[in-house]
Scaffold this motif. Structure first.
Motif, PDB file in Angstrom:
ATOM      1  N   LYS A  19       2.705   1.647  -3.490  1.00  0.00           N
ATOM      2  CA  LYS A  19       1.785   2.089  -4.537  1.00  0.00           C
ATOM      3  C   LYS A  19       1.375   3.548  -4.339  1.00  0.00           C
ATOM      4  O   LYS A  19       1.325   4.312  -5.301  1.00  0.00           O
ATOM      5  CB  LYS A  19       0.547   1.188  -4.568  1.00  0.00           C
ATOM      6  N   ALA A  20       1.101   3.929  -3.098  1.00  0.00           N
ATOM      7  CA  ALA A  20       0.697   5.314  -2.835  1.00  0.00           C
ATOM      8  C   ALA A  20       1.800   6.287  -3.211  1.00  0.00           C
ATOM      9  O   ALA A  20       1.551   7.326  -3.841  1.00  0.00           O
ATOM     10  CB  ALA A  20       0.320   5.485  -1.360  1.00  0.00           C
ATOM     11  N   ALA A  24       0.837  -1.219   0.000  1.00  0.00           N
ATOM     12  CA  ALA A  24       0.000   0.000   0.000  1.00  0.00           C
ATOM     13  C   ALA A  24       0.863   1.258   0.000  1.00  0.00           C
ATOM     14  O   ALA A  24       0.593   2.210  -0.749  1.00  0.00           O
ATOM     15  CB  ALA A  24      -0.946  -0.003   1.187  1.00  0.00           C
TER      16      ALA A  24
END
Length: 195
Positions: free
Chosen positions: A142-143, A139
């Motif tokens: 990707k962010a 997460a």
């Protein structure tokens, strides 16, 4: 460098002659030929054109005096820092001779006005990279990648240990992105760049 987002058109009358310009994005020479064929009008007096893809370019005066039509169209493309672009300017002769200078201004100006009104996209040279990371880091990775300008996550696949992301990175910033992902994951992520 920029490229066009979609097909654009512009029309004007100059001393009783009608000029219509069509411009659009192209990926290769075959696409340029197809665009020229699709936007040339066989009933017109002249269908002059130019295109550029990288260092490759072509132009055609289609019966106008040499250098008075195709070359000014190419200069309009180059003058707006366009790549992967084609322009066709069609003329219906209105009975008034424009002279060489007038033809250059008419063809180049019609193409330039068409290109000026077109929406453009900046071209960013990219490299493909593969980022492998654990689920616990996915997460965050990707962010942060999605927040970077000109970075695109093109696909992701999952395996038992985590995920593998196929990413397009700006060529000039690839080393910085690799360093960022390595730092974010304390070295747990693997990043493969082409040689």
């Amino acid at each position: 460098m920029f490229t066009l987002q979609r097909v654009e058109t512009f029309e004007q009358d100059i001393k009783k002659s009608r000029f219509v310009a069509w411009a659009g994005p192209i990926a290769d020479e075959e696409a340029a030929r197809a665009f020229i064929a699709a936007h040339s009008d066989p009933t017109a007096t002249h269908n002059c054109w130019a295109w550029r893809i990288g260092q490759t370019y072509r132009f055609n005066d289609d019966g106008e005096p040499s250098g008075t039509a195709g070359k000014p169209i190419l200069q309009a493309i180059d003058g707006q820092s366009l790549d992967g672009a084609v322009a066709v300017v069609t003329r219906w002769f209105g009975g008034v001779l424009l002279g060489s200078g007038g033809l250059v201004r008419a063809y180049g100006g019609t193409a330039a006005q068409c290109l000026r009104s077109a929406e453009k996209t900046r071209i960013v040279p990219t490299v493909k990279a593969t980022v492998g990371c654990e689920f616990s880091d996915l997460a965050l990775v990707k962010a942060r990648l999605n927040a970077l300008a000109d970075v695109r996550i093109e696909s992701e696949t999952f395996n038992a240990g985590g995920a593998e992301l196929s990413v397009a990175l700006p060529k000039q910033d690839a080393a910085d992105v690799v360093r960022l992902v390595t730092d974010l994951t304390s070295g747990r992520a693997t990043i493969a760049l082409p040689d």
